[in-house]
Design a protein around this motif. Sequence first.
Motif, PDB file in Angstrom:
ATOM      1  N   ARG A  30      -0.735 -20.337 -13.919  1.00 54.30           N
ATOM      2  CA  ARG A  30      -1.981 -20.929 -14.369  1.00 54.30           C
ATOM      3  C   ARG A  30      -2.458 -21.888 -13.293  1.00 54.30           C
ATOM      4  NH1 ARG A  30      -1.265 -17.178 -16.953  1.00 54.30           N
ATOM      5  NH2 ARG A  30      -0.839 -16.996 -19.145  1.00 54.30           N
ATOM      6  N   VAL A  31      -3.766 -21.960 -13.113  1.00 54.72           N
ATOM      7  CA  VAL A  31      -4.342 -22.842 -12.111  1.00 54.72           C
ATOM      8  C   VAL A  31      -5.070 -23.978 -12.813  1.00 54.72           C
ATOM      9  CG1 VAL A  31      -5.998 -23.005 -10.222  1.00 54.72           C
ATOM     10  CG2 VAL A  31      -4.601 -20.946 -10.474  1.00 54.72           C
ATOM     11  N   VAL A  32      -4.777 -25.189 -12.409  1.00 54.67           N
ATOM     12  CA  VAL A  32      -5.481 -26.360 -12.907  1.00 54.67           C
ATOM     13  C   VAL A  32      -6.414 -26.807 -11.794  1.00 54.67           C
ATOM     14  CG1 VAL A  32      -5.249 -28.719 -13.736  1.00 54.67           C
ATOM     15  CG2 VAL A  32      -3.522 -27.010 -14.346  1.00 54.67           C
ATOM     16  N   GLY A  33      -7.705 -26.870 -12.100  1.00 55.78           N
ATOM     17  CA  GLY A  33      -8.696 -27.217 -11.092  1.00 55.78           C
ATOM     18  C   GLY A  33      -8.520 -28.626 -10.562  1.00 55.78           C
ATOM     19  N   GLY A  34      -9.003 -28.838  -9.357  1.00 50.25           N
ATOM     20  CA  GLY A  34      -8.942 -30.151  -8.737  1.00 50.25           C
ATOM     21  C   GLY A  34      -9.865 -30.189  -7.534  1.00 50.25           C
ATOM     22  N   ASP A  35      -9.921 -31.323  -6.878  1.00 53.36           N
ATOM     23  CA  ASP A  35     -10.796 -31.475  -5.720  1.00 53.36           C
ATOM     24  C   ASP A  35     -10.160 -30.965  -4.432  1.00 53.36           C
ATOM     25  OD1 ASP A  35     -12.753 -32.580  -7.310  1.00 53.36           O
ATOM     26  OD2 ASP A  35     -12.032 -34.639  -6.995  1.00 53.36           O
ATOM     27  N   ASP A  36      -8.839 -30.870  -4.389  1.00 54.62           N
ATOM     28  CA  ASP A  36      -8.159 -30.428  -3.177  1.00 54.62           C
ATOM     29  C   ASP A  36      -8.292 -28.928  -2.987  1.00 54.62           C
ATOM     30  OD1 ASP A  36      -7.282 -33.019  -2.675  1.00 54.62           O
ATOM     31  OD2 ASP A  36      -5.409 -32.720  -3.791  1.00 54.62           O
ATOM     32  N   GLU A  37      -8.366 -28.515  -1.718  1.00 50.92           N
ATOM     33  CA  GLU A  37      -8.421 -27.087  -1.405  1.00 50.92           C
ATOM     34  C   GLU A  37      -7.082 -26.456  -1.748  1.00 50.92           C
ATOM     35  OE1 GLU A  37      -9.245 -24.078   2.340  1.00 50.92           O
ATOM     36  OE2 GLU A  37      -9.332 -26.223   2.658  1.00 50.92           O
ATOM     37  N   ARG A  38      -7.150 -25.240  -2.234  1.00 51.79           N
ATOM     38  CA  ARG A  38      -5.934 -24.536  -2.618  1.00 51.79           C
ATOM     39  C   ARG A  38      -6.003 -23.115  -2.097  1.00 51.79           C
ATOM     40  NH1 ARG A  38      -2.734 -23.833  -8.157  1.00 51.79           N
ATOM     41  NH2 ARG A  38      -1.811 -21.864  -7.648  1.00 51.79           N
ATOM     42  N   ILE A  39      -4.927 -22.652  -1.539  1.00 51.86           N
ATOM     43  CA  ILE A  39      -4.844 -21.278  -1.063  1.00 51.86           C
ATOM     44  C   ILE A  39      -3.771 -20.580  -1.899  1.00 51.86           C
ATOM     45  CG2 ILE A  39      -4.261 -19.770   0.861  1.00 51.86           C
ATOM     46  CD1 ILE A  39      -5.272 -21.994   2.716  1.00 51.86           C
ATOM     47  N   SER A  40      -4.128 -19.437  -2.430  1.00 52.94           N
ATOM     48  CA  SER A  40      -3.197 -18.666  -3.241  1.00 52.94           C
ATOM     49  C   SER A  40      -3.001 -17.298  -2.593  1.00 52.94           C
ATOM     50  CB  SER A  40      -3.771 -18.497  -4.652  1.00 52.94           C
ATOM     51  OG  SER A  40      -2.909 -17.698  -5.417  1.00 52.94           O
ATOM     52  N   VAL A  41      -1.760 -16.902  -2.426  1.00 49.67           N
ATOM     53  CA  VAL A  41      -1.448 -15.614  -1.811  1.00 49.67           C
ATOM     54  C   VAL A  41      -0.549 -14.839  -2.774  1.00 49.67           C
ATOM     55  CG1 VAL A  41      -0.492 -14.448   0.204  1.00 49.67           C
ATOM     56  CG2 VAL A  41      -1.574 -16.687   0.469  1.00 49.67           C
ATOM     57  N   PRO A  42      -1.154 -14.013  -3.639  1.00 40.04           N
ATOM     58  CA  PRO A  42      -0.332 -13.244  -4.574  1.00 40.04           C
ATOM     59  C   PRO A  42       0.381 -12.100  -3.864  1.00 40.04           C
ATOM     60  CG  PRO A  42      -2.631 -12.687  -4.859  1.00 40.04           C
ATOM     61  CD  PRO A  42      -2.583 -13.777  -3.836  1.00 40.04           C
ATOM     62  N   LEU A  43       1.511 -11.746  -4.372  1.00 42.02           N
ATOM     63  CA  LEU A  43       2.291 -10.639  -3.823  1.00 42.02           C
ATOM     64  C   LEU A  43       2.769  -9.800  -4.991  1.00 42.02           C
ATOM     65  CD1 LEU A  43       3.686  -9.291  -1.392  1.00 42.02           C
ATOM     66  CD2 LEU A  43       5.604 -10.841  -1.777  1.00 42.02           C
ATOM     67  N   PHE A  44       2.415  -8.526  -4.986  1.00 40.04           N
ATOM     68  CA  PHE A  44       2.756  -7.642  -6.088  1.00 40.04           C
ATOM     69  C   PHE A  44       3.574  -6.461  -5.585  1.00 40.04           C
ATOM     70  CE2 PHE A  44      -1.284  -9.626  -7.123  1.00 40.04           C
ATOM     71  CZ  PHE A  44      -1.006 -10.177  -8.367  1.00 40.04           C
ATOM     72  N   PHE A  45       4.563  -6.073  -6.361  1.00 36.13           N
ATOM     73  CA  PHE A  45       5.357  -4.883  -6.092  1.00 36.13           C
ATOM     74  C   PHE A  45       5.272  -3.988  -7.321  1.00 36.13           C
ATOM     75  CE2 PHE A  45       7.360  -8.096  -3.450  1.00 36.13           C
ATOM     76  CZ  PHE A  45       7.478  -7.428  -2.243  1.00 36.13           C
TER      77      PHE A  45
END
Length: 72
Positions: A16-31
């Motif tokens: 789950r992502v909680v919003g905020g002012d800081d930049e966030r990078i998400s890199v999902p990996l699926f198999f």
Amino acid sequence: MLDFWTDGVVKATPHRVVGGDDERISVPLFFNPSYDTNVAPAGQSAMLAGDHLSARFRETYVHLQNKEKTPT
């Protein structure tokens, strides 16, 4: 799918992502296994990976659910 395949031994990590002012990078990996791989827990009837994923997609994405089409 690992939760299903291992009959709950391997638990899915909550994501789950909680919003905020800081930049966030998400890199999902699926198999994903091949469509015709049996992913049923030991001792249960066969369940193909593709069928399992298709069912999960239909549960998640409303536009993929089968709906009665009315004639135009």
